[in-house]
Design a protein around this motif. Structure first.
Motif, mmCIF file in Angstrom:
data_model
loop_
_atom_site.group_PDB
_atom_site.id
_atom_site.type_symbol
_atom_site.label_atom_id
_atom_site.label_comp_id
_atom_site.label_asym_id
_atom_site.label_seq_id
_atom_site.Cartn_x
_atom_site.Cartn_y
_atom_site.Cartn_z
ATOM 1 N N ALA A 38 47.626 40.272 38.436
ATOM 2 C CA ALA A 38 47.298 40.946 37.222
ATOM 3 C C ALA A 38 49.125 41.871 37.667
ATOM 4 C CB ALA A 38 46.257 40.634 36.675
ATOM 5 N N GLY A 39 48.502 42.835 38.187
ATOM 6 C CA GLY A 39 49.288 44.146 38.686
ATOM 7 C C GLY A 39 50.728 44.100 38.838
ATOM 8 N N ASP A 265 33.578 32.828 35.126
ATOM 9 C CA ASP A 265 34.298 33.428 35.965
ATOM 10 C C ASP A 265 35.661 34.057 35.457
ATOM 11 O OD1 ASP A 265 36.221 32.037 38.345
ATOM 12 O OD2 ASP A 265 37.668 31.987 37.355
ATOM 13 N N SER A 266 35.929 33.493 34.200
ATOM 14 C CA SER A 266 37.213 34.384 33.243
ATOM 15 C C SER A 266 36.588 35.632 32.956
ATOM 16 C CB SER A 266 37.747 33.894 32.347
ATOM 17 O OG SER A 266 38.461 32.515 32.634
ATOM 18 N N LEU A 267 34.940 35.703 32.445
ATOM 19 C CA LEU A 267 34.403 36.968 31.788
ATOM 20 C C LEU A 267 34.673 37.712 33.341
ATOM 21 C CD1 LEU A 267 32.957 38.803 30.403
ATOM 22 C CD2 LEU A 267 31.179 38.016 30.770
ATOM 23 N N VAL A 268 34.114 37.539 34.670
ATOM 24 C CA VAL A 268 34.027 37.731 35.992
ATOM 25 C C VAL A 268 35.646 38.642 36.218
ATOM 26 C CG1 VAL A 268 33.726 38.489 38.332
ATOM 27 C CG2 VAL A 268 32.107 37.441 36.929
ATOM 28 N N ALA A 269 36.450 38.155 35.810
ATOM 29 C CA ALA A 269 37.763 38.151 36.677
ATOM 30 C C ALA A 269 37.995 39.311 35.087
ATOM 31 C CB ALA A 269 39.120 37.461 35.939
ATOM 32 N N ILE A 270 38.149 39.453 34.248
ATOM 33 C CA ILE A 270 38.388 40.114 32.863
ATOM 34 C C ILE A 270 37.651 41.467 33.572
ATOM 35 C CG2 ILE A 270 37.844 41.065 30.900
ATOM 36 C CD1 ILE A 270 40.383 38.642 31.186
ATOM 37 N N LEU A 271 36.245 41.611 33.385
ATOM 38 C CA LEU A 271 35.619 42.678 33.882
ATOM 39 C C LEU A 271 36.107 43.681 35.241
ATOM 40 C CD1 LEU A 271 31.826 41.860 33.775
ATOM 41 C CD2 LEU A 271 33.146 43.369 31.982
ATOM 42 N N ALA A 272 36.880 42.908 36.388
ATOM 43 C CA ALA A 272 37.240 43.274 37.765
ATOM 44 C C ALA A 272 38.353 43.742 37.085
ATOM 45 C CB ALA A 272 37.351 41.843 38.492
ATOM 46 N N GLY A 273 38.772 43.182 36.316
ATOM 47 C CA GLY A 273 40.361 44.012 35.813
ATOM 48 C C GLY A 273 39.965 45.456 34.828
#
Ligand code: TRP
Length: 450
Positions: A38-39, A265-273
């Motif tokens: 994403a970065g 899965d998407s929730l964890v990714a967004i939280l990580a972001g």
């Protein structure tokens, strides 16, 4: 015609499947790969396309993979051959399974090296290396680790032994128990990190970066990478979810389970972001610094946080577990095939597969140091395998799965497996799998690679 059980064993409960599939999906892909890609591609627009891909391509293909696995009840290679034959179609469809094996080998070879970084960081956390560390210090720790081939080799070896160990014992045995405890704890810790990042003052900037799409930054390569990230993160396109589906009982709802797995899965990714980017901006760091991003950012967070030694140790331990439950799913399809076709015992099959991946992993870890000047298309082995698998092989696998499920497999079979009674949901799935997913993948592919 559907076989009701697999020779390799079955999940003991319905929850066990959700946990195992979520364990496969949630891993380094969410916490390491998502923030750095994403970065690299500028944030918001990338995140939006990624989420669109999850919804319109990922979820229908996940349903298709589980469906095919449960219908075939064998390793992806034999499942594809059997299902094609039952439809009177060419057995060459099994090539899809073979491609998945190659893809799985390539992914696991670099995945294991990165999991090794996570293990090394657990030790550094526990011994207080990150206390009050600054950006230069965190850069130096990362550089020292990746520059040291012997250390990387040691961690890579330990991680592969861990994977072979679980796979040899059978997937249902150890995995179910581990994931049941691990997933909730990892989730809680991530929430804690997000709350901490919130207090750094750059949270609004990070949220803006991640959620306000700037389409001027959106190149075709960025779209291809967002789609690749969706496949990678959901574990789709190589047969991992297919083999997990083959251990699923016939009554379980495929659509419902897929929504839950993809949602988490998407929730964890967004939280990580949301945990990472506030720290990036608060410390004046660059979002586009590549695969080291998370490993250079998290030490700073933990180093300045009260109780940081404890939290960071716990966090990296959990990350090792998350990587472990993902890696196992990369090994399982080939192990099942070795058992089915060569008559090997599970233990021998797991060791044989593990050693092969381990050898390939050595090329990946050397590409970070001794072989740093060996490049193909301008990339070292680790970056090359990462790019090739996520952006090319997985979407290609997904494309073939969609075509097979939508056009080759008879309608009656998918109606039966998905148990959607020809209702609106079924018709939506069918449109997505027949038209939307294949076309989207094809268009993004062609545009991205030119
Ligand atoms: N999804 C995992 C992650 O995000 C990685 C993974 C496990 C995977 N099995 C897979 C990726 C199969 C592609 C295909 O960390």
């Amino acid at each position: 015609m559907a076989t009701t059980t697999s020779v390799h064993g079955m999940w003991t409960t319905r929850l066990a499947f959700i946990l195992a599939a979520t364990g496969s999906a949630v891993g380094l892909g969410n916490i390491w790969r998502f923030p750095y890609t994403a970065g690299e591609y500028g944030g918001g627009a990338f995140v939006l396309i990624y989420l669109l891909c999850v919804a319109a391509i990922g979820i229908p293909i996940m349903m298709a993979e589980i469906m095919l696995g449960r219908r075939g009840r064998q390793s992806p290679i034999n499942t594809m051959r059997t299902l094609a034959q039952r439809e009177g179609k060419h057995p060459a469809w099994q090539l899809l399974g073979w491609m998945g094996i190659v893809t799985g080998f390539l992914i696991l070879s670099f995945y294991s090296v990165v999991a090794g970084w996570t293990m090394a960081y657990t030790v550094r956390s526990a011994t207080g290396v990150f206390l009050n560390i600054d950006t230069a210090g965190a850069d130096a720790v990362f550089g020292a680790l990746t520059g040291d081939a012997e250390r990387l080799l040691a961690w890579h070896t330990i991680f592969m032994v861990m994977c072979v160990f679980v796979t040899a014992r059978g997937v249902a045995g150890g995995l179910e128990k581990a994931v049941r405890f691990l997933m909730p704890t990892l989730f809680l810790l991530l929430v804690l990190l997000v709350i901490y990042s919130f207090s750094t003052g750059s949270f609004a900037k990070a949220a803006d970066y991640l959620f306000t799409p700037d389409f001027s930054k959106l190149s075709a390569t960025a779209v291809l990478s967002a789609m690749g990230q969706a496949f990678f993160s959901l574990s789709l396109g190589m047969g991992a979810i297919m083999i997990y589906g083959s251990y699923l009982h016939s009554e379980a709802s495929i659509g419902g389970n897929s929504l839950i797995i993809a949602g988490m899965d998407s929730l964890v990714a967004i939280l990580a972001g949301l945990a990472i980017f506030p720290i990036v901006f608060a410390n004046g760091m660059q979002p586009e610094q590549g695969s080291g991003l998370v490993f250079k950012v998290l030490p700073i967070t933990f180093g300045s946080m009260p109780g940081g030694v404890l939290f960071s140790t716990l966090f990296f331990v959990l990350l090792v577990f998350a990587a472990w439950t993902s890696a196992i799913s990369l090994l399982e399809p080939v192990v099942a095939w070795l058992v089915e076709n060569l008559g090997l015992s599970r233990v021998r099959a797991a060791v044989l597969a593990g050693v092969s991946v381990w050898l390939l992993g050595i090329a990946c870890l050397l590409s970070l140091n001794e072989w740093s000047d060996v490049t193909i298309f301008g990339k070292g082995f680790l970056d090359l395998f990462d790019f090739l698998t996520a952006n090319i092989l997985l979407p290609l696998g997904g494309l073939l799965i969609a075509i097979f499920s939508g056009w080759v497999l008879s309608r009656a079979v998918s109606v039966d497996e998905l148990a959607l009674d020809e209702g609106l949901t079924y018709r939506l799935w069918r449109v997505l799998i027949r038209y939307v997913a294949p076309l989207a993948v094809a268009v993004v592919f062609v545009a991205g690679l030119i």
